[in-house]
Design a protein around this motif. Structure first.
Motif, PDB file in Angstrom:
ATOM      1  N   ALA A 300       7.484   5.690   3.182  1.00 15.63           N
ATOM      2  CA  ALA A 300       6.575   4.965   2.280  1.00 15.63           C
ATOM      3  C   ALA A 300       7.272   4.516   1.007  1.00 15.63           C
ATOM      4  N   LEU A 301       8.468   5.046   0.736  1.00 17.40           N
ATOM      5  CA  LEU A 301       9.106   4.757  -0.544  1.00 17.40           C
ATOM      6  C   LEU A 301       9.561   3.308  -0.655  1.00 17.40           C
ATOM      7  N   GLY A 302      10.048   2.719   0.445  1.00 16.95           N
ATOM      8  CA  GLY A 302      10.476   1.327   0.407  1.00 16.95           C
ATOM      9  C   GLY A 302       9.335   0.384   0.058  1.00 16.95           C
ATOM     10  N   PRO A 303       8.207   0.429   0.804  1.00 18.08           N
ATOM     11  CA  PRO A 303       7.070  -0.422   0.432  1.00 18.08           C
ATOM     12  C   PRO A 303       6.562  -0.167  -0.980  1.00 18.08           C
ATOM     13  N   LEU A 304       6.559   1.099  -1.401  1.00 21.80           N
ATOM     14  CA  LEU A 304       6.117   1.416  -2.755  1.00 21.80           C
ATOM     15  C   LEU A 304       7.056   0.798  -3.782  1.00 21.80           C
ATOM     16  N   ALA A 305       8.348   0.911  -3.553  1.00 24.50           N
ATOM     17  CA  ALA A 305       9.323   0.358  -4.490  1.00 24.50           C
ATOM     18  C   ALA A 305       9.193  -1.161  -4.597  1.00 24.50           C
ATOM     19  N   LEU A 306       8.980  -1.832  -3.462  1.00 19.95           N
ATOM     20  CA  LEU A 306       8.805  -3.283  -3.482  1.00 19.95           C
ATOM     21  C   LEU A 306       7.549  -3.677  -4.261  1.00 19.95           C
ATOM     22  N   LEU A 307       6.470  -2.922  -4.046  1.00 18.45           N
ATOM     23  CA  LEU A 307       5.222  -3.227  -4.728  1.00 18.45           C
ATOM     24  C   LEU A 307       5.354  -2.994  -6.228  1.00 18.45           C
ATOM     25  N   ARG A 311       5.056  -5.829  -9.199  1.00 17.03           N
ATOM     26  CA  ARG A 311       3.987  -5.733 -10.198  1.00 17.03           C
ATOM     27  C   ARG A 311       4.533  -5.412 -11.589  1.00 17.03           C
ATOM     28  N   GLY A 312       5.827  -5.547 -11.764  1.00 17.63           N
ATOM     29  CA  GLY A 312       6.412  -5.324 -13.083  1.00 17.63           C
ATOM     30  C   GLY A 312       6.466  -3.875 -13.503  1.00 17.63           C
ATOM     31  N   GLY A 313       6.470  -2.962 -12.533  1.00  8.98           N
ATOM     32  CA  GLY A 313       6.648  -1.547 -12.840  1.00  8.98           C
ATOM     33  C   GLY A 313       5.371  -0.736 -12.880  1.00  8.98           C
ATOM     34  N   ARG A 314       4.202  -1.393 -12.838  1.00 10.35           N
ATOM     35  CA  ARG A 314       2.935  -0.677 -12.944  1.00 10.35           C
ATOM     36  C   ARG A 314       1.951  -1.166 -11.892  1.00 10.35           C
ATOM     37  N   LEU A 315       1.152  -0.252 -11.364  1.00 10.26           N
ATOM     38  CA  LEU A 315       0.141  -0.568 -10.378  1.00 10.26           C
ATOM     39  C   LEU A 315      -1.234  -0.232 -10.935  1.00 10.26           C
ATOM     40  N   ASP A 316      -2.244  -0.998 -10.505  1.00  4.33           N
ATOM     41  CA  ASP A 316      -3.612  -0.614 -10.829  1.00  4.33           C
ATOM     42  C   ASP A 316      -4.234   0.050  -9.599  1.00  4.33           C
ATOM     43  N   ASP A 317      -5.490   0.413  -9.692  1.00 10.56           N
ATOM     44  CA  ASP A 317      -6.132   1.126  -8.588  1.00 10.56           C
ATOM     45  C   ASP A 317      -6.185   0.289  -7.313  1.00 10.56           C
ATOM     46  N   ASP A 318      -6.405  -1.015  -7.436  1.00  9.89           N
ATOM     47  CA  ASP A 318      -6.440  -1.874  -6.253  1.00  9.89           C
ATOM     48  C   ASP A 318      -5.074  -1.932  -5.578  1.00  9.89           C
ATOM     49  N   ASP A 319      -4.012  -2.036  -6.384  1.00  2.00           N
ATOM     50  CA  ASP A 319      -2.658  -2.014  -5.819  1.00  2.00           C
ATOM     51  C   ASP A 319      -2.419  -0.714  -5.060  1.00  2.00           C
ATOM     52  N   LEU A 320      -2.858   0.368  -5.664  1.00  2.00           N
ATOM     53  CA  LEU A 320      -2.638   1.672  -5.051  1.00  2.00           C
ATOM     54  C   LEU A 320      -3.378   1.780  -3.725  1.00  2.00           C
ATOM     55  N   PHE A 323      -1.517  -0.116  -1.109  1.00  2.00           N
ATOM     56  CA  PHE A 323      -0.300   0.571  -0.676  1.00  2.00           C
ATOM     57  C   PHE A 323      -0.601   1.708   0.296  1.00  2.00           C
ATOM     58  N   VAL A 324      -1.517   2.609  -0.062  1.00  2.00           N
ATOM     59  CA  VAL A 324      -1.749   3.782   0.789  1.00  2.00           C
ATOM     60  C   VAL A 324      -2.350   3.385   2.130  1.00  2.00           C
ATOM     61  N   ALA A 325      -3.090   2.264   2.161  1.00  2.00           N
ATOM     62  CA  ALA A 325      -3.694   1.829   3.422  1.00  2.00           C
ATOM     63  C   ALA A 325      -2.654   1.295   4.396  1.00  2.00           C
ATOM     64  N   MET A 326      -1.523   0.806   3.880  1.00  2.00           N
ATOM     65  CA  MET A 326      -0.524   0.166   4.738  1.00  2.00           C
ATOM     66  C   MET A 326       0.765   0.970   4.886  1.00  2.00           C
ATOM     67  N   ALA A 327       0.878   2.098   4.184  1.00  2.00           N
ATOM     68  CA  ALA A 327       2.125   2.864   4.207  1.00  2.00           C
ATOM     69  C   ALA A 327       2.438   3.382   5.610  1.00  2.00           C
ATOM     70  N   PRO A 328       3.672   3.184   6.098  1.00  2.00           N
ATOM     71  CA  PRO A 328       4.053   3.569   7.464  1.00  2.00           C
ATOM     72  C   PRO A 328       4.488   5.027   7.568  1.00  2.00           C
ATOM     73  N   VAL A 329       3.553   5.947   7.389  1.00  2.00           N
ATOM     74  CA  VAL A 329       3.895   7.369   7.431  1.00  2.00           C
ATOM     75  C   VAL A 329       2.903   8.114   8.321  1.00  2.00           C
ATOM     76  N   PRO A 330       3.333   9.255   8.900  1.00  2.00           N
ATOM     77  CA  PRO A 330       2.462  10.002   9.821  1.00  2.00           C
ATOM     78  C   PRO A 330       1.537  10.989   9.127  1.00  2.00           C
ATOM     79  N   VAL A 331       1.013  10.606   7.958  1.00  2.00           N
ATOM     80  CA  VAL A 331       0.086  11.472   7.244  1.00  2.00           C
ATOM     81  C   VAL A 331      -1.106  10.626   6.814  1.00  2.00           C
ATOM     82  N   SER A 332      -2.185  11.285   6.442  1.00  2.00           N
ATOM     83  CA  SER A 332      -3.370  10.562   5.994  1.00  2.00           C
ATOM     84  C   SER A 332      -3.118   9.916   4.637  1.00  2.00           C
ATOM     85  N   GLU A 333      -3.975   8.954   4.287  1.00  2.00           N
ATOM     86  CA  GLU A 333      -3.855   8.297   2.995  1.00  2.00           C
ATOM     87  C   GLU A 333      -3.955   9.316   1.853  1.00  2.00           C
ATOM     88  N   THR A 334      -4.903  10.230   1.978  1.00  2.00           N
ATOM     89  CA  THR A 334      -5.077  11.241   0.928  1.00  2.00           C
ATOM     90  C   THR A 334      -3.856  12.130   0.814  1.00  2.00           C
TER      91      THR A 334
END
Length: 378
Positions: A300-307, A311-320, A323-334
């Protein structure tokens, strides 16, 4: 110039080490000072403190400074580590030891004069009684410093904070100051909703640029090897106001100046120091990436780093949420969000404002995955 008998390098880049100047933490120390002052006057503070934020921002150093100020007021200070309490029995053993009650059962606790009574017998297992006995065993009020609060095991945490709540209701004279990762507020909330009211949440992140300059310039000048304005400006900017990097870069620049002919730290020594510190900084990044791999969230770190970069270094709740909805990891969003928060990779620096907890970690992640697609990063 700075060899045997000369000025000693004042900068302390080790984990948990007290920096020569705890810059940028005046508000946190003022709040702690108010609470300590109330306790010293015999008034139990209405709340304790929870200092939380990514590692490397000086939370343990803050605890150490608070401990020093408390002792200066004649208060009793004892330090705990949440990582030691992996189960309720470990917590009970610790409290019995702190209270001096091995092989002893508590038979009474007197709140007003915080007196206690006990008698020989089977070891006391009631954590509420043990906690009260610990507070009441000496005439001076007790300041409890709980480091790594996020690491306390859930069942042990519930017992501990139940005891804190009971002692608070009994008006026993103590103050709890805890510190932990960005996930600490959630972990303590799981230990009991009481913790939300018992501990004021205080985020501890990067410091202001002017304070970063102070953190470098004042200790160097006091130690006998002053930095010129160009050098201190360059080092402060390179540190990105991250306390661990400030100490690392300051120490490296000091060593570089040790071999120079100029009687101080100039721009050349500062640049040499920046270059010399890069291997340690890259190792720091690599260890954080390895931790993410161990927790199965490194992809998930690559997609997070790109995002974050986009976004200029900061994310809002919608960005977050995106990200968690699309992250390619074998764990839940939470679980993903909780894990990244626990690692200090991602944290809510301000309400609804999310940042990567380690400066330029996004650059490191993208550098590792430059030959891979973002979804395959790692």
């Amino acid at each position: 110039m700075t060899g045997t008998g000369g000025p000693v390098n004042p900068f302390q880049p080790g984990a948990g080490a007290r920096p020569p100047l705890l810059a940028g933490r005046a508000a946190e120390l003022a709040l702690a000072g108010e609470l300590l002052g109330s306790l010293e006057k015999g008034q139990r503070p209405p709340q304790g403190l929870l200092l939380y934020g990514p590692r490397g921002n000086g939370k343990t150093a803050l605890l150490s400074q608070i401990a020093e100020e408390a002792r200066g007021l004649g208060l009793r200070v004892e330090e705990l580590s949440g990582a030691a309490y992996r189960d309720p029995d470990a917590l009970r053993r610790e409290l019995r030891e702190r209270a001096g009650l091995a092989g002893t059962r508590v038979t009474g606790v007197q709140a007003a004069g915080f007196g206690v009574s006990a008698q020989p017998g089977e070891p006391e297992r009631n954590t509420t009684k043990l906690f009260a006995h610990w507070i009441g065993q000496a005439p001076a009020p007790l300041v409890i410093l709980l480091d790594e609060a996020h690491a306390i095991e859930a069942d042990a945490g519930r017992l501990f904070f139940d005891a804190v709540q009971s002692a608070t209701r009994a008006d026993l004279p103590f103050l709890l100051v805890a510190a932990g990762t960005p996930d600490a507020p959630r972990r303590l909330r799981l230990a009991g909703t009481f913790t939300e009211r018992a501990l004021a949440r205080v985020p501890v992140g990067r410091i202001e640029p002017s304070e970063a300059v102070r953190a470098l310039g004042e200790p160097a000048r006091a130690a006998g090897l002053p930095m010129d304005s160009e050098a201190v400006t360059l080092l402060a900017r390179e540190s990105q106001q991250y306390p661990y990097f400030l100490q690392l870069l300051g120490s490296a620049a000091w060593r570089a100046a040790d071999n120079a002919s100029f009687p101080g730290i100039g721009i050349e020594s500062a640049q040499h120091g920046i270059d010399a510190a890069q291997p340690a900084i890259q190792r720091f990044y690599a260890e954080r990436f390895a931790e993410a791999r161990e927790r199965s969230v490194h992809r998930a770190l690559g997609p997070l780093a790109l995002l974050v970069r986009g976004r200029g270094g900061r994310l809002d709740d919608d960005d977050l949420d995106e990200f968690v909805a699309m992250a390619p990891v074998p764990v839940s969003e939470t679980e993903l969000l909780n894990t990244l928060s626990d690692l200090g990779v991602l944290w809510e620096a301000e309400p609804s404002v999310w940042e990567m907890g380690i400066p330029s970690f996004a650059d490191h992640v993208l550098g590792r995955s430059s030959r891979l697609s973002p979804s395959a990063a790692g």
